[in-house]
Design a protein around this motif. Structure first.
Motif, PDB file in Angstrom:
ATOM      1  N   THR A   1      -4.664  30.674  12.262  1.00 20.58           N
ATOM      2  CA  THR A   1      -3.988  31.272  11.262  1.00 20.58           C
ATOM      3  C   THR A   1      -3.382  32.816  11.451  1.00 20.58           C
ATOM      4  O   THR A   1      -2.027  32.920  11.386  1.00 20.58           O
ATOM      5  N   VAL A   2      -4.154  33.320  11.839  1.00 21.47           N
ATOM      6  CA  VAL A   2      -3.822  34.774  12.735  1.00 21.47           C
ATOM      7  C   VAL A   2      -2.762  34.785  13.644  1.00 21.47           C
ATOM      8  O   VAL A   2      -1.704  35.466  13.260  1.00 21.47           O
ATOM      9  N   SER A   3      -3.063  33.980  14.710  1.00 26.20           N
ATOM     10  CA  SER A   3      -2.130  33.771  15.762  1.00 26.20           C
ATOM     11  C   SER A   3      -0.563  33.229  15.280  1.00 26.20           C
ATOM     12  O   SER A   3       0.332  33.808  15.556  1.00 26.20           O
ATOM     13  N   ARG A   4      -0.947  32.254  14.345  1.00 27.06           N
ATOM     14  CA  ARG A   4       0.372  31.602  13.810  1.00 27.06           C
ATOM     15  C   ARG A   4       1.310  32.759  12.871  1.00 27.06           C
ATOM     16  O   ARG A   4       2.278  32.633  13.068  1.00 27.06           O
ATOM     17  N   GLN A   5       0.457  33.501  12.138  1.00 29.83           N
ATOM     18  CA  GLN A   5       1.312  34.480  11.119  1.00 29.83           C
ATOM     19  C   GLN A   5       1.894  35.485  12.195  1.00 29.83           C
ATOM     20  O   GLN A   5       2.820  36.010  11.925  1.00 29.83           O
ATOM     21  N   MET A   6       1.104  35.854  13.099  1.00 27.98           N
ATOM     22  CA  MET A   6       1.664  36.790  14.104  1.00 27.98           C
ATOM     23  C   MET A   6       2.996  36.495  14.723  1.00 27.98           C
ATOM     24  O   MET A   6       3.827  37.169  14.783  1.00 27.98           O
ATOM     25  N   THR A   7       2.907  35.210  15.040  1.00 32.33           N
ATOM     26  CA  THR A   7       4.045  34.398  15.857  1.00 32.33           C
ATOM     27  C   THR A   7       5.193  34.638  14.778  1.00 32.33           C
ATOM     28  O   THR A   7       6.490  34.727  15.144  1.00 32.33           O
ATOM     29  N   LYS A   8       4.910  33.872  13.910  1.00 36.73           N
ATOM     30  CA  LYS A   8       5.920  34.041  12.732  1.00 36.73           C
ATOM     31  C   LYS A   8       6.768  35.411  12.397  1.00 36.73           C
ATOM     32  O   LYS A   8       7.945  35.447  12.295  1.00 36.73           O
ATOM     33  N   LEU A   9       5.812  36.485  12.293  1.00 34.09           N
ATOM     34  CA  LEU A   9       6.436  37.918  12.132  1.00 34.09           C
ATOM     35  C   LEU A   9       7.174  38.187  13.108  1.00 34.09           C
ATOM     36  O   LEU A   9       8.020  39.058  13.178  1.00 34.09           O
TER      37      LEU A   9
ATOM     38  N   ALA B   1       9.010  36.041  15.109  1.00 37.59           N
ATOM     39  CA  ALA B   1      10.002  35.569  15.357  1.00 37.59           C
ATOM     40  C   ALA B   1      11.139  35.875  14.148  1.00 37.59           C
ATOM     41  O   ALA B   1      12.164  35.758  14.305  1.00 37.59           O
ATOM     42  N   ASP B   2      10.391  36.364  12.988  1.00 40.27           N
ATOM     43  CA  ASP B   2      11.341  36.992  11.795  1.00 40.27           C
ATOM     44  C   ASP B   2      11.837  38.260  12.317  1.00 40.27           C
ATOM     45  O   ASP B   2      12.831  38.921  11.575  1.00 40.27           O
ATOM     46  N   GLY B   3      11.199  38.864  13.490  1.00 35.03           N
ATOM     47  CA  GLY B   3      11.692  40.223  13.540  1.00 35.03           C
ATOM     48  C   GLY B   3      11.078  41.540  12.995  1.00 35.03           C
ATOM     49  O   GLY B   3      11.498  42.484  12.886  1.00 35.03           O
ATOM     50  N   VAL B   4      10.019  41.070  12.269  1.00 32.00           N
ATOM     51  CA  VAL B   4       9.319  42.169  11.507  1.00 32.00           C
ATOM     52  C   VAL B   4       8.679  42.834  12.485  1.00 32.00           C
ATOM     53  O   VAL B   4       8.417  44.090  12.344  1.00 32.00           O
TER      54      VAL B   4
END
Length: 242
Positions: free
Chosen positions: A204-212, A214-217
């Motif tokens: 979950t941590v890795s997935r959320q880091m990837t999403k952040l 990808a979103d440019g955060v």
């Protein structure tokens, strides 16, 4: 009465204390030159490698420390042997509990760190004779309590993305108080430790880091170095109130 926040180059202040990173921000900021001179006779600066243990849970407390650089990880062991990360401390935090005899936590350097270590008996004696120093330590304890309550909210109510973003914001704003650029830093914890700290799985941590990312955060290099283009946006994603 001596002003404990005199100019850092005051000749009465010990030379070793004048350029100290924790001189004004840490507990030493509440000391007058005489107290600093007395304490400096017994202090020792130590460099610690990542993973070095400063204090073990259940051990007798013999010394305290000011954190000068780096991040210290606080963990607590359960009766069945499992460990939980319960907090992180940064420069110029004070590490220890005056007048306690036994450590209730394990303190370990999460990164390469530097501390200023001092004997427990010496600081306890100075605290007993200085209401202002005792007040500074009391205020830090209250600040840690407030931080723990805020973190309970993060763990109990926030989404997985908000938890990861909150963690990144905390590191960005606390990791290196001497830096003028808080938007670029190395993660002080492994993905496994971040997951433990946030009550999430590594996946979950890795997935959320990837999403952040990808979103440019955030931007991530070499899996550990993080850059934050817009701190306000990160705070917004973290669900932080201002």
């Amino acid at each position: 009465m001596d002003n404990p926040r005199r100019d850092i180059h005051n000749s009465e202040i010990p030379v070793v204390c004048r350029a100290c990173e924790a001189r004004h921000g840490g507990v030493c900021g509440a000391m007058n030159p005489q107290q600093l001179t007395e304490l400096s006779k017994y202090t020792t600066r130590k460099k610690l490698s990542s993973g070095a243990e400063l204090q073990g849970q259940g051990e007798k407390i013999a010394s305290y420390a000011n954190i000068l650089k780096g991040v210290v990880k606080l963990t607590k062991m359960l009766s069945d042997g499992r460990q939980q990360i319960v907090g992180l401390q940064f420069a110029p935090d004070f590490l220890g509990r005056p007048f306690s005899t036994e450590s209730t936590l394990t303190a370990e350097a999460a990164t390469e760190s530097e501390i200023c270590s001092m004997p427990k008996a010496v600081l306890d004696r100075l605290v007993a004779g200085s209401p202002e120093l005792e007040h500074r330590l009391h205020n830090q304890a209250l600040a840690e309590l407030d931080g723990a309550r805020d973190w309970m909210l993060t763990l109990g109510r926030k989404t997985a993305q908000e938890k990861v973003a909150s963690f990144l914001y905390m590191i960005a704003t606390h990791f290196d108080p001497e830096s003028v650029d808080e938007s670029s830093f190395d993660l002080p914890l492994s993905r496994a430790d971040i997951a433990d700290f946030l009550g999430l799985t590594i996946e979950t941590v890795s997935r959320q880091m990837t999403k952040l990312r990808a979103d440019g955060v955030i931007q991530v290099e070499n899996n550990r170095h993080v850059s934050v283009p817009d701190m306000d946006r990160l705070a917004e994603v973290a669900g932080m109130d201002f």
